[in-house]
Every structure is written in structure tokens, then in C-alpha cells.
Design a protein around this motif. Structure first.
Motif, PDB file in Angstrom:
ATOM      1  N   GLY A   1       0.842  -1.204   0.000  1.00 43.33           N
ATOM      2  CA  GLY A   1       0.000   0.000   0.000  1.00 43.33           C
ATOM      3  C   GLY A   1       0.870   1.244   0.000  1.00 43.33           C
TER       4      GLY A   1
ATOM      5  N   LEU B   1       0.210   7.648   2.122  1.00 44.07           N
ATOM      6  CA  LEU B   1       1.174   8.354   2.967  1.00 44.07           C
ATOM      7  C   LEU B   1       1.859   7.404   3.950  1.00 44.07           C
ATOM      8  CD1 LEU B   1       2.561  10.818   4.101  1.00 44.07           C
ATOM      9  CD2 LEU B   1       0.437  11.458   5.261  1.00 44.07           C
TER      10      LEU B   1
ATOM     11  N   GLY C   1      -4.785   7.190  -3.031  1.00 48.29           N
ATOM     12  CA  GLY C   1      -5.898   6.733  -2.203  1.00 48.29           C
ATOM     13  C   GLY C   1      -6.441   7.877  -1.353  1.00 48.29           C
TER      14      GLY C   1
ATOM     15  N   PHE D   1      -7.904  16.877   3.190  1.00 45.37           N
ATOM     16  CA  PHE D   1      -8.047  18.328   3.310  1.00 45.37           C
ATOM     17  C   PHE D   1      -6.674  18.976   3.570  1.00 45.37           C
ATOM     18  CE2 PHE D   1      -8.631  21.628   6.682  1.00 45.37           C
ATOM     19  CZ  PHE D   1      -9.298  22.599   5.955  1.00 45.37           C
TER      20      PHE D   1
ATOM     21  N   PRO E   1     -15.432  11.244   3.387  1.00 47.47           N
ATOM     22  CA  PRO E   1     -15.796  12.612   3.764  1.00 47.47           C
ATOM     23  C   PRO E   1     -15.826  13.492   2.514  1.00 47.47           C
ATOM     24  CG  PRO E   1     -13.641  11.978   4.687  1.00 47.47           C
ATOM     25  CD  PRO E   1     -14.053  10.911   3.728  1.00 47.47           C
TER      26      PRO E   1
HETATM   27  C1  FAD Z   1     -11.561  13.490   1.971  1.00 50.44           C
HETATM   28  C2  FAD Z   1     -10.569  13.244   3.077  1.00 50.44           C
HETATM   29  C3  FAD Z   1     -10.077  14.320   3.826  1.00 50.44           C
HETATM   30  C4  FAD Z   1      -9.152  14.096   4.863  1.00 50.44           C
HETATM   31  N1  FAD Z   1      -8.615  15.167   5.543  1.00 50.44           N
HETATM   32  C5  FAD Z   1      -7.668  14.957   6.502  1.00 50.44           C
HETATM   33  C6  FAD Z   1      -7.066  16.043   7.193  1.00 50.44           C
HETATM   34  O1  FAD Z   1      -7.331  17.194   6.898  1.00 50.44           O
HETATM   35  N2  FAD Z   1      -6.168  15.794   8.184  1.00 50.44           N
HETATM   36  C7  FAD Z   1      -5.824  14.527   8.518  1.00 50.44           C
HETATM   37  O2  FAD Z   1      -4.997  14.343   9.439  1.00 50.44           O
HETATM   38  N3  FAD Z   1      -6.340  13.460   7.846  1.00 50.44           N
HETATM   39  C8  FAD Z   1      -7.243  13.647   6.848  1.00 50.44           C
HETATM   40  N4  FAD Z   1      -7.791  12.601   6.179  1.00 50.44           N
HETATM   41  C9  FAD Z   1      -7.329  11.268   6.486  1.00 50.44           C
HETATM   42  C10 FAD Z   1      -6.011  10.958   5.789  1.00 50.44           C
HETATM   43  O3  FAD Z   1      -6.018  11.460   4.476  1.00 50.44           O
HETATM   44  C11 FAD Z   1      -5.806   9.448   5.803  1.00 50.44           C
HETATM   45  O4  FAD Z   1      -5.924   8.964   7.136  1.00 50.44           O
HETATM   46  C12 FAD Z   1      -4.437   9.047   5.282  1.00 50.44           C
HETATM   47  O5  FAD Z   1      -4.135   9.665   4.053  1.00 50.44           O
HETATM   48  C13 FAD Z   1      -4.413   7.538   5.149  1.00 50.44           C
HETATM   49  O6  FAD Z   1      -3.214   7.170   4.500  1.00 50.44           O
HETATM   50  P1  FAD Z   1      -2.987   5.650   4.151  1.00 50.44           P
HETATM   51  O7  FAD Z   1      -1.647   5.537   3.555  1.00 50.44           O
HETATM   52  O8  FAD Z   1      -3.315   4.816   5.351  1.00 50.44           O
HETATM   53  O9  FAD Z   1      -4.168   5.306   3.111  1.00 50.44           O
HETATM   54  P2  FAD Z   1      -4.289   5.556   1.532  1.00 50.44           P
HETATM   55  O10 FAD Z   1      -3.777   6.888   1.134  1.00 50.44           O
HETATM   56  O11 FAD Z   1      -5.686   5.199   1.166  1.00 50.44           O
HETATM   57  O12 FAD Z   1      -3.297   4.476   0.941  1.00 50.44           O
HETATM   58  C14 FAD Z   1      -3.578   3.100   0.957  1.00 50.44           C
HETATM   59  C15 FAD Z   1      -3.083   2.546  -0.373  1.00 50.44           C
HETATM   60  O13 FAD Z   1      -3.122   1.122  -0.328  1.00 50.44           O
HETATM   61  C16 FAD Z   1      -3.413   0.675  -1.651  1.00 50.44           C
HETATM   62  N5  FAD Z   1      -3.868  -0.708  -1.553  1.00 50.44           N
HETATM   63  C17 FAD Z   1      -5.046  -1.178  -1.087  1.00 50.44           C
HETATM   64  N6  FAD Z   1      -5.063  -2.518  -1.094  1.00 50.44           N
HETATM   65  C18 FAD Z   1      -3.859  -2.914  -1.565  1.00 50.44           C
HETATM   66  C19 FAD Z   1      -3.254  -4.174  -1.787  1.00 50.44           C
HETATM   67  N7  FAD Z   1      -3.908  -5.321  -1.534  1.00 50.44           N
HETATM   68  N8  FAD Z   1      -2.005  -4.203  -2.276  1.00 50.44           N
HETATM   69  C20 FAD Z   1      -1.342  -3.049  -2.585  1.00 50.44           C
HETATM   70  N9  FAD Z   1      -1.855  -1.831  -2.374  1.00 50.44           N
HETATM   71  C21 FAD Z   1      -3.088  -1.772  -1.859  1.00 50.44           C
HETATM   72  C22 FAD Z   1      -4.457   1.662  -2.139  1.00 50.44           C
HETATM   73  O14 FAD Z   1      -4.531   1.674  -3.552  1.00 50.44           O
HETATM   74  C23 FAD Z   1      -3.948   2.967  -1.549  1.00 50.44           C
HETATM   75  O15 FAD Z   1      -3.147   3.686  -2.457  1.00 50.44           O
HETATM   76  C24 FAD Z   1      -8.724  12.780   5.148  1.00 50.44           C
HETATM   77  C25 FAD Z   1      -9.223  11.704   4.395  1.00 50.44           C
HETATM   78  C26 FAD Z   1     -10.124  11.925   3.370  1.00 50.44           C
HETATM   79  C27 FAD Z   1     -10.619  10.762   2.553  1.00 50.44           C
END
Ligand code: FAD
Length: 381
Positions: A7, A10, A37, A43, A218
């Protein structure tokens, strides 16, 4: 040490970068594009105010890394410590803010309380009807489009392999580690880090670990640009969800806003979250309470993103409870953007040294199992 990071949001890209800095051989596998993702949809709020208290040590660690991100990553990811103001319009909000400020102080978060006069002189145009506000001067925002690609690029320069557009097949635990079969080849490593965001619970389930996670979106929007006048990120202390809006003005002049609209349920396949135009008018009314001038401005785009919300609104972070060499960091429940660099650094520390200086106990994956066992034993009757 070999590590596969599954994944590339971030959490995955930051982990890959900090693991590579610690000398691990890293392969990051992303089924789409890095950062596309929940991360890109964010935001961009880099806020500690209002966080669950046990998350504050991780949030402080992360804020220090955001402050040094430009130097570390070799590019400006638009982190700006502009401060974070939260306006208050009623006594309930004021009581909540004061209680939180007192509780957060021993955890190292100092909030200033502003009077209406201070709001008007320091931040003209904001909340003319506000009766008070909290201000956190070192918080701010960053650019959600830039941060994950910047971490991925820094990791690549340190020798990490970044594999994008990989269809994931089977994930097997072998005697010596993990074997991940993908459309771009098979990859083996002694450790596997699950940073699959809203999809993370599905991966955990393959190892017998159940996490109550819902995928939700959201809703955000952005206006046409106006002269740049509003420096801090603006939010609200309120008990009323319909008023829970927030906004910030980017340096190019546009206002980004969100909140005050129920998060829509998202199907994990294909995982595209769509903004609902019917929710926009009520959302804008809530935003206009924070900044009345926004009522005259055109909205040019709305969007959403697929985020994993865990039942207790805390992420899952740490070692697997069933499988040696497996680690998790997913389910950031709408507030992972601020935490991202700290999560990457903490997971890299945990994986390479077996310890983590930041307490992660509240985020362990088996916390739900423990609660279920308590209920089964009759404690809840
Ligand atoms: C609209 C919105 C606004 C937000 N605003 C804020 C904010 O202002 N402040 C704040 O602190 N947080 C905010 N958040 C939350 C924050 O953006 C997320 O918590 C954070 O970006 C999550 O990062 P991540 O890497 O866990 O997930 P993601 O960015 O979703 O990354 C997960 C990745 O895993 C990949 N993946 C999935 N399954 C598999 C697999 N089997 N094999 C390989 N890859 C896979 C996906 O394609 C994806 O790219 C917001 C979220 C959203 C949706």
C-alpha cells in the motif's frame, strides 16, 4: 532486513522511506498509483487539537518531521505552520474546549484561548459571532498531492523498489517470511507491513485478525481563488455535527473546505468515493459561519476519498497478534494526514529495532478481541 510494504499511501511511502534510511531493503507494492488513495483526497490539515490524548505523542513526533520535511525530502511539500484556530459559538463548545485544553496540557499540547476581540484583531473576517476560540500556533497544513510521491521518491533514491499498478494475487506466509504474488512478479521478504488504508482490514483478515472497519468518504470542496488573507486553518468546537465545518486558504488563494456533511459509505471495489452535490448547500452554510465572505465565492470542484474508519476511531498500528514478521498501520479514521510522517518513522523503528519510543499500545490490533472476550465472560451483562 527485507521488508515488503503493501500500500503506497502516505503511511506506506513514509514507512518505506524511513525503513530505507535505517538500512532495510524495501519493496513497496501499490496496486494503483502512489498517493492516489485517501491521501490525495485529504483536506491537508496538520492539526493536533482535538486528537485522542493517547495519540498526541505520535502527533508530536509527526509534527517535528513535517517541520523538517522539505530538508529531508529535498522538495517543498507545502507544510506551513500557520496555526490552527477553532472557533466557538456556544457555551457547550467553550466547556469542551477548556476541558480538552486542560487534559491535553500534560501531554505537551498548549492551546491559547482567544476572546472575540482577539479573534477580530488577529484574524479579521473570521467568525464575527464567535464567543471564543482556541489557537494552536505550531499546527498548520501541507499539500496532500505532494507528500506521498515525495516520500516514495526519497525512498527510491535510498534504494527502495517502488512497484506501482500491481494486481495483488496471493499473500503467503512461508517458513522464512512472506511471498506476495502480483501481476508485476512475485516478491519475498522476511517482514510484511500492511499499509493498505481502507483495504487494510481485508489483508489483516487473511492472517486471522478481525478489525471492525468501515470504508467511508468525507466530502471536500474548493472555491475559486481570492486574494490570500486567511492564514491559519480554521475549524470549530461544536457538539452539533451539522455545524462541524472547517476551511483553509491555500497560498494560491483558493479556499478548501470540508466537514458538516455525513460521510458516504464506500464500496471497497472499486473504492471510488464520490461527493454528493445534495450535501453541498448545508455544508456551505456551516462553512460560512466560520468565514461569512465565502458565501459570495464560487465553488469550482468537490471530491471525496475512500478512508478506513475503525469502530473506536483509532488506527491499527503495531505488530500482528497472529503472525511473526507481520506489521500493520492502517485505518486512520479521517485523521491520518497529520500523523503520516510519524507513523512511517515509528513503524520503521519498530520493525528494525523491535521497539518504539512512541507508545502504540492503544492502537494494537487485538484490542477488539480483548473487548469481545470481556463481554463473553459476562462482564458486560
Ligand atoms: C476526503 C478526506 C479528507 C481528509 N482530511 C484529513 C485532514 O485534513 N487531516 C488529517 O490528518 N487526515 C485527513 N484525512 C485522512 C487521511 O487522508 C488518511 O488517514 C491518510 O491519508 C491515510 O493514508 P494511508 O496511507 O493509510 O491510506 P491511503 O492513502 O488510502 O493508501 C492506501 C493505499 O493502499 C493501496 N492498496 C489497497 N489494497 C492494496 C493491496 N492489496 N495491495 C497493494 N496496495 C493496496 C491503495 O490503492 C492505496 O493507495 C482525510 C481523508 C479523506 C478521505
Amino acid at each position: 532486513m527485507d521488508v515488503i510494504v503493501l500500500g503506497g499511501g502516505l503511511m506506506g511511502t513514509a514507512s518505506a522511506c524511513f525503513l530505507a534510511r535505517r538500512g532495510a531493503r524495501v519493496t513497496l507494492i501499490e496496486r494503483n498509483r502512489v498517493g492516489a488513495g485517501a491521501t490525495v483526497a485529504s483536506f491537508g490539515n496538520i492539526r493536533r487539537t482535538g486528537r485522542h490524548l493517547s495519540q498526541l505523542p505520535l502527533a508530536h513526533r509527526s509534527l517535528r518531521l513535517w517541520a523538517g520535511a522539505e530538508k529531508m525530502l529535498g522538495r517543498d511539500v507545502e507544510f506551513r505552520a500557520t496555526g490552527h484556530i477553532r472557533l466557538i459559538f456556544d457555551e457547550g463548545g467553550l466547556a469542551d474546549m477548556r476541558a480538552y485544553a486542560e487534559a491535553a496540557r500534560p501531554w505537551g499540547l498548549e492551546l491559547e484561548e482567544l476572546s472575540p476581540r482577539e479573534i477580530q484583531t488577529r484574524f479579521p473576517g473570521l467568525g464575527p459571532d464567535a464567543i471564543a476560540a482556541s489557537f494552536s500556533p505550531h499546527d498548520g497544513s501541507g499539500n496532500p498531492r505532494l507528500i506521498a510521491p515525495a516520500f516514495a521518491e526519497a525512498a527510491r533514491k535510498l534504494g527502495a523498489k517502488i512497484v506501482e499498478g500491481a494486481e495483488i494475487g496471493t499473500i503467503r506466509h512461508t517458513g522464512s517470511g512472506f511471498l506476495v504474488a502480483t501481476s508485476k512478479g512475485s516478491f519475498a521478504a522476511e517482514c510484511l507491513l500492511n499499509t493498505a488504508g481502507a483495504w487494510g482490514a481485508r489483508i489483516a483478515a487473511q492472517f486471522g485478525e478481525e478489525v471492525p472497519l468501515e470504508a467511508r468518504g468525507p466530502q471536500m470542496g474548493v472555491t475559486e481563488p481570492l486574494p490570500h488573507r486567511i492564514l491559519p486553518v480554521v475549524g470549530i468546537w461544536t457538539r452539533d455535527k451539522d455545524h462541524g465545518a472547517y476551511l483553509r486558504q491555500v497560498e494560491r488563494g483558493n479556499f478548501v473546505f470540508g466537514g458538516a456533511a455525513e460521510r458516504v459509505s464506500v464500496d471497497l471495489e472499486p473504492g471510488h468515493a464520490a461527493a454528493d452535490p445534495m450535501r453541498l448547500p448545508a455544508q456551505l452554510r456551516a462553512v460560512a459561519r466560520l468565514l461569512p465572505a465565502i458565501a459570495q465565492v464560487a465553488v469550482i470542484r468537490t471530491w471525496s476519498g475512500c478512508e478506513g474508519y475503525v469502530r473506536d476511531m483509532l488506527p491499527v498500528m503495531g505488530r500482528s497478534a497472529t503472525t511473526l514478521g507481520l506489521f500493520h498501520a492502517f485505518g486512520f479514521s479521517g485523521h491520518g494526514f497529520q500523523l503520516g510522517p510519524g507513523v512511517g518513522d515509528a513503524m520503521a523503528e519498530l520493525i528494525t529495532t523491535g521497539r518504539c519510543e512512541t507508545p502504540l499500545d492503544d492502537f494494537r490490533i487485538d484490542r477488539f478481541k480483548a473487548r469481545r472476550a470481556e463481554m463473553d465472560s459476562g462482564d458486560a451483562l
